[in-house]
Design a protein around this motif. Structure first.
Motif, PDB file in Angstrom:
ATOM      1  N   TRP A 116       0.855  -1.187   0.000  1.00 39.77           N
ATOM      2  CA  TRP A 116       0.000   0.000   0.000  1.00 39.77           C
ATOM      3  C   TRP A 116       0.887   1.231   0.000  1.00 39.77           C
ATOM      4  O   TRP A 116       1.260   1.775   1.039  1.00 39.77           O
ATOM      5  CB  TRP A 116      -0.942  -0.022   1.208  1.00 39.77           C
ATOM      6  CG  TRP A 116      -1.717  -1.303   1.300  1.00 39.77           C
ATOM      7  CD1 TRP A 116      -2.126  -2.095   0.257  1.00 39.77           C
ATOM      8  CD2 TRP A 116      -2.153  -1.969   2.484  1.00 39.77           C
ATOM      9  NE1 TRP A 116      -2.795  -3.199   0.723  1.00 39.77           N
ATOM     10  CE2 TRP A 116      -2.835  -3.154   2.080  1.00 39.77           C
ATOM     11  CE3 TRP A 116      -2.058  -1.682   3.839  1.00 39.77           C
ATOM     12  CZ2 TRP A 116      -3.393  -4.037   2.997  1.00 39.77           C
ATOM     13  CZ3 TRP A 116      -2.614  -2.555   4.759  1.00 39.77           C
ATOM     14  CH2 TRP A 116      -3.278  -3.722   4.336  1.00 39.77           C
ATOM     15  N   TYR A 118       0.651   4.385  -0.603  1.00 40.58           N
ATOM     16  CA  TYR A 118       0.296   5.697  -0.068  1.00 40.58           C
ATOM     17  C   TYR A 118      -0.354   5.636   1.316  1.00 40.58           C
ATOM     18  O   TYR A 118      -1.186   6.459   1.655  1.00 40.58           O
ATOM     19  CB  TYR A 118      -0.631   6.419  -1.042  1.00 40.58           C
ATOM     20  CG  TYR A 118       0.077   6.807  -2.327  1.00 40.58           C
ATOM     21  CD1 TYR A 118       1.047   7.793  -2.323  1.00 40.58           C
ATOM     22  CD2 TYR A 118      -0.228   6.175  -3.528  1.00 40.58           C
ATOM     23  CE1 TYR A 118       1.707   8.151  -3.497  1.00 40.58           C
ATOM     24  CE2 TYR A 118       0.428   6.526  -4.695  1.00 40.58           C
ATOM     25  CZ  TYR A 118       1.393   7.507  -4.677  1.00 40.58           C
ATOM     26  OH  TYR A 118       2.041   7.858  -5.843  1.00 40.58           O
ATOM     27  N   GLU A 350     -20.223   8.053  -6.916  1.00 40.34           N
ATOM     28  CA  GLU A 350     -19.106   7.514  -6.154  1.00 40.34           C
ATOM     29  C   GLU A 350     -19.527   6.434  -5.156  1.00 40.34           C
ATOM     30  O   GLU A 350     -18.827   5.439  -4.966  1.00 40.34           O
ATOM     31  CB  GLU A 350     -18.386   8.649  -5.414  1.00 40.34           C
ATOM     32  CG  GLU A 350     -17.678   9.618  -6.346  1.00 40.34           C
ATOM     33  CD  GLU A 350     -17.054  10.807  -5.638  1.00 40.34           C
ATOM     34  OE1 GLU A 350     -16.611  11.742  -6.335  1.00 40.34           O
ATOM     35  OE2 GLU A 350     -17.004  10.812  -4.394  1.00 40.34           O
ATOM     36  N   THR A 403      -7.893   0.252   0.358  1.00 43.01           N
ATOM     37  CA  THR A 403      -7.634   0.569  -1.049  1.00 43.01           C
ATOM     38  C   THR A 403      -8.843   1.193  -1.742  1.00 43.01           C
ATOM     39  O   THR A 403      -8.920   1.211  -2.970  1.00 43.01           O
ATOM     40  CB  THR A 403      -7.208  -0.699  -1.812  1.00 43.01           C
ATOM     41  OG1 THR A 403      -8.183  -1.730  -1.625  1.00 43.01           O
ATOM     42  CG2 THR A 403      -5.855  -1.189  -1.318  1.00 43.01           C
ATOM     43  N   ARG A 405     -10.997   3.553  -3.665  1.00 39.45           N
ATOM     44  CA  ARG A 405     -10.623   4.610  -4.604  1.00 39.45           C
ATOM     45  C   ARG A 405     -11.806   4.966  -5.479  1.00 39.45           C
ATOM     46  O   ARG A 405     -12.419   4.089  -6.094  1.00 39.45           O
ATOM     47  CB  ARG A 405      -9.445   4.181  -5.487  1.00 39.45           C
ATOM     48  CG  ARG A 405      -8.927   5.316  -6.370  1.00 39.45           C
ATOM     49  CD  ARG A 405      -7.826   4.860  -7.313  1.00 39.45           C
ATOM     50  NE  ARG A 405      -7.216   5.994  -7.993  1.00 39.45           N
ATOM     51  CZ  ARG A 405      -6.348   5.895  -8.996  1.00 39.45           C
ATOM     52  NH1 ARG A 405      -5.993   4.687  -9.433  1.00 39.45           N
ATOM     53  NH2 ARG A 405      -5.844   6.980  -9.564  1.00 39.45           N
ATOM     54  N   TYR A 406     -12.132   6.241  -5.527  1.00 39.10           N
ATOM     55  CA  TYR A 406     -13.168   6.738  -6.422  1.00 39.10           C
ATOM     56  C   TYR A 406     -12.534   7.066  -7.777  1.00 39.10           C
ATOM     57  O   TYR A 406     -11.396   7.534  -7.837  1.00 39.10           O
ATOM     58  CB  TYR A 406     -13.825   8.004  -5.861  1.00 39.10           C
ATOM     59  CG  TYR A 406     -14.510   7.829  -4.538  1.00 39.10           C
ATOM     60  CD1 TYR A 406     -15.399   6.783  -4.312  1.00 39.10           C
ATOM     61  CD2 TYR A 406     -14.275   8.714  -3.488  1.00 39.10           C
ATOM     62  CE1 TYR A 406     -16.036   6.628  -3.093  1.00 39.10           C
ATOM     63  CE2 TYR A 406     -14.903   8.574  -2.260  1.00 39.10           C
ATOM     64  CZ  TYR A 406     -15.779   7.526  -2.066  1.00 39.10           C
ATOM     65  OH  TYR A 406     -16.406   7.374  -0.863  1.00 39.10           O
ATOM     66  N   ASP A 407     -13.291   6.834  -8.825  1.00 42.76           N
ATOM     67  CA  ASP A 407     -12.816   7.151 -10.171  1.00 42.76           C
ATOM     68  C   ASP A 407     -13.062   8.633 -10.442  1.00 42.76           C
ATOM     69  O   ASP A 407     -14.131   9.024 -10.905  1.00 42.76           O
ATOM     70  CB  ASP A 407     -13.538   6.276 -11.199  1.00 42.76           C
ATOM     71  CG  ASP A 407     -13.034   6.516 -12.618  1.00 42.76           C
ATOM     72  OD1 ASP A 407     -12.026   7.224 -12.775  1.00 42.76           O
ATOM     73  OD2 ASP A 407     -13.661   5.989 -13.557  1.00 42.76           O
ATOM     74  N   LEU A 414      -2.642   8.529  -6.769  1.00 49.08           N
ATOM     75  CA  LEU A 414      -3.211   8.890  -5.478  1.00 49.08           C
ATOM     76  C   LEU A 414      -4.577   9.550  -5.605  1.00 49.08           C
ATOM     77  O   LEU A 414      -5.360   9.571  -4.647  1.00 49.08           O
ATOM     78  CB  LEU A 414      -2.253   9.829  -4.730  1.00 49.08           C
ATOM     79  CG  LEU A 414      -2.605  10.219  -3.290  1.00 49.08           C
ATOM     80  CD1 LEU A 414      -2.832   8.982  -2.416  1.00 49.08           C
ATOM     81  CD2 LEU A 414      -1.520  11.106  -2.689  1.00 49.08           C
ATOM     82  N   GLY A 416      -8.311  10.182  -5.995  1.00 56.71           N
ATOM     83  CA  GLY A 416      -9.457   9.323  -5.711  1.00 56.71           C
ATOM     84  C   GLY A 416      -9.288   8.498  -4.459  1.00 56.71           C
ATOM     85  O   GLY A 416     -10.252   7.882  -3.975  1.00 56.71           O
ATOM     86  N   ARG A 417      -8.070   8.476  -3.896  1.00 62.38           N
ATOM     87  CA  ARG A 417      -7.801   7.718  -2.686  1.00 62.38           C
ATOM     88  C   ARG A 417      -7.824   8.638  -1.461  1.00 62.38           C
ATOM     89  O   ARG A 417      -7.761   9.860  -1.577  1.00 62.38           O
ATOM     90  CB  ARG A 417      -6.434   7.031  -2.762  1.00 62.38           C
ATOM     91  CG  ARG A 417      -6.302   6.036  -3.907  1.00 62.38           C
ATOM     92  CD  ARG A 417      -4.967   5.308  -3.820  1.00 62.38           C
ATOM     93  NE  ARG A 417      -4.732   4.468  -4.984  1.00 62.38           N
ATOM     94  CZ  ARG A 417      -5.204   3.230  -5.132  1.00 62.38           C
ATOM     95  NH1 ARG A 417      -5.945   2.707  -4.168  1.00 62.38           N
ATOM     96  NH2 ARG A 417      -4.945   2.529  -6.222  1.00 62.38           N
ATOM     97  N   SER A 418      -7.861   8.021  -0.296  1.00 58.38           N
ATOM     98  CA  SER A 418      -7.780   8.772   0.949  1.00 58.38           C
ATOM     99  C   SER A 418      -6.400   9.392   1.094  1.00 58.38           C
ATOM    100  O   SER A 418      -5.377   8.747   0.815  1.00 58.38           O
ATOM    101  CB  SER A 418      -8.058   7.848   2.137  1.00 58.38           C
ATOM    102  OG  SER A 418      -7.942   8.540   3.350  1.00 58.38           O
ATOM    103  N   VAL A 484     -10.488  12.941   0.517  1.00 57.16           N
ATOM    104  CA  VAL A 484     -10.127  12.280  -0.739  1.00 57.16           C
ATOM    105  C   VAL A 484      -9.251  13.212  -1.577  1.00 57.16           C
ATOM    106  O   VAL A 484      -9.538  14.413  -1.700  1.00 57.16           O
ATOM    107  CB  VAL A 484     -11.390  11.878  -1.527  1.00 57.16           C
ATOM    108  CG1 VAL A 484     -11.039  11.356  -2.916  1.00 57.16           C
ATOM    109  CG2 VAL A 484     -12.167  10.823  -0.748  1.00 57.16           C
TER     110      VAL A 484
END
Length: 510
Positions: A116, A118, A350, A403, A405-407, A414, A416-418, A484
């Motif tokens: 992971w 990030y 989302e 993991t 993740r929004y598109d 990174l 779309g990720r937290s 995000v």
């Protein structure tokens, strides 16, 4: 009685999802009323052992970013009343469990967190358990302190909407609001009256959670057991969970008696067990349904009102809290009038795929639990896979939610990720800098053009120019109010790209 006070938002349901959403909306100084059908929030089913729920990484991060984590995190407790003793016992275990899939454990020492890229260690850990009643008390106290009005004993029983507002009827009173959000559970009145389609798969079993006294507590072996007729989990002296594949024939059809619990337990366990007392019991099923839309005009859905599934894996609470985290700032911006086009629609875009994935995750566990030879063969394969390093890491990713993740369409991995919880040079953490509910541009190298760029968005985006203990190779990143990442740069920041991301999520520049 007519209530002349117009609210920005009325929320149906004072569970964790509705309360957390109310807090998110108050960060934007909106007027919020929460209507709750139950007069008394206290319930034995919300306390140990049945009231314990696991919080996944996104939920823990959300609470950390709003300064709630210390109030919510309880001492470790196994029900004995000695949390320190329980924690010490857990630490002494030769292999510490990290979670499970249909009861099949994976262990922390097998999880490869280096995959992971990030993720950083910090106050928001990989998982924790919380008592539902404690969680609701903390969230209600925060909501009231922030100015949320909570009315208990008033369930929404009707509403009508126009292009401008919603008129809500509850317990003989009438309330007016710009928006109504249904957070009123799996049997949501708001969803039913609002005309939302609710589709999915019907239940295969009746699940039971019970606290009993047994004539001989040693008749059953502790742990989880798959049998030719179902599954049961037993913890001495009398905590039992069991599943009978009866097509949910008993769920909410009759009172749960000691005799009935004994009969089911005998069928499922195959043991001649005798129940001498029944202290607490509830039923549940694996019905998995989801609303096909989360918005109808000025009415929205979140939490179990938008999606239901079995409690296997304990992901329902986390799914709902994720809805509230995603929806709050978007609805606030819409009400303020500075939301970019389509921002509120992105809530469904989302969150619906995340909900659909969790429903399938639940269905997959049910498939593994069915009392047939095919499921037992599949169980053996999953046990082998989950005991490998890659397998344990995969299941940890899914169970912990690390993991997600929004598109969002960005090219950086990174986006779309937290956002990682960076430890900044001034001693603060990124999570602490998000407590205002604004967006944030974190500029590790203090680029003057980025500071000037952020100033164009007034109070919608804060600017932080600080280096970090470990910046993960990044030079700058733009973070939405929900934590995000909307834009990130490894080298010299692309000013055009950062401006486009800011406009996309925070509206036109001033």
């Amino acid at each position: 009685m007519h209530n002349p006070i117009p609210y920005d938002v009325v929320i149906a349901g004072a569970g964790p999802v509705g309360l957390f959403l109310a807090c998110e909306l108050r960060l934007a100084n909106l007027s919020v009323l929460v209507l709750e059908q139950a007069e008394n929030p206290s319930s034995a089913l919300k306390r140990l052992p049945f009231g314990m729920r696991g919080l996944t990484v996104p939920s823990i991060e959300a609470f950390h970013r709003r300064g709630l984590l210390d109030d919510i995190a309880p001492p470790a407790n196994d029900g004995s009343g000695d949390g320190k003793l329980a924690a010490a016992h857990w630490m002494r275990q030769p292999r510490r469990p990290g979670g499970h899939f249909a009861g099949i454990q994976f262990y922390l020492d097998a999880v490869d967190t280096s995959q992971w890229r990030y993720r950083l260690p910090g106050p928001a850990g990989a998982g924790m358990a919380v008592e539902m009643e404690c969680l609701e008390i903390v969230l209600a106290a925060r909501a009231v302190a922030m100015g949320v009005e909570i009315r208990r004993g008033l369930g929404v029983d009707g509403f009508g909407q126009s292009d401008e507002d919603v008129t809500i009827r509850a317990g003989g009173e009438i309330f007016h609001a710009s928006w109504l959000v249904g957070c009123d559970g799996g049997r949501s009145t708001v969803r039913k009256l609002g005309g939302f389609a609710f589709t999915g798969t019907d239940a295969e079993f009746t699940g039971y959670s019970a606290e009993v006294e047994l004539a001989d507590p040693d008749t059953l072996s502790p742990g989880r057991h798959y049998t030719p007729t179902g599954m049961y989990t037993y913890s001495r002296p009398g905590t039992i969970a069991m599943v009978e594949f009866d097509g949910a024939a008993f769920h909410r059809t009759a009172a749960i008696t000691p005799e009935h619990v004994q009969a089911v337990l005998r069928r499922v366990s195959g043991a001649d067990v005798t129940v001498t007392a029944l202290h607490l019991a509830t039923t549940w099923t694996d019905r998995a349904y989801q609303a096909t839309a989360y918005r109808n005009g000025r009415v929205l859905l979140a939490g179990d009102a938008a999606h239901i599934h079995s409690p296997l894996g304990g992901q329902g609470l986390n799914l709902g809290l994720g809805d509230a985290t995603n929806l709050g700032w978007k609805l606030a911006a819409t009400i303020r009038g500075d939301a970019p086009a389509g921002l509120l629609d992105s809530y469904f875009d989302e969150r619906h795929p995340v909900g659909a994935q969790i429903l399938d995750w639940s269905r997959a566990q049910v498939a593994l639990m069915r009392p047939n030879r095919g499921s037992r063969a599949l169980e053996a394969i999953i046990r082998d896979l989950i005991d490998t390093r890659d397998g344990a890491t995969y299941f940890a990713e899914r169970v912990w939610g690390v993991t997600l993740r929004y598109d969002l369409g960005g090219s950086h991995p990174l986006v779309g990720r937290s956002a990682p919880d960076f430890e900044l040079a001034d001693g603060t953490r990124l999570g602490e800098r998000l407590r205002s509910g604004q967006g944030l541009l974190l500029d590790f190298d203090a680029h003057p053009p980025l500071r000037a760029l952020v100033n164009r968005w007034g109070g919608r985006i804060s600017y932080v120019a600080e280096n970090a203990k470990d910046r993960l190779g990044l030079s700058a990143l733009l973070v939405r109010p929900d934590g995000v990442v909307a834009w990130a740069a490894d080298a010299e920041p692309d000013l055009e790209g950062s401006a486009e991301a800011a406009s996309k999520w925070f509206g036109e520049r001033d």
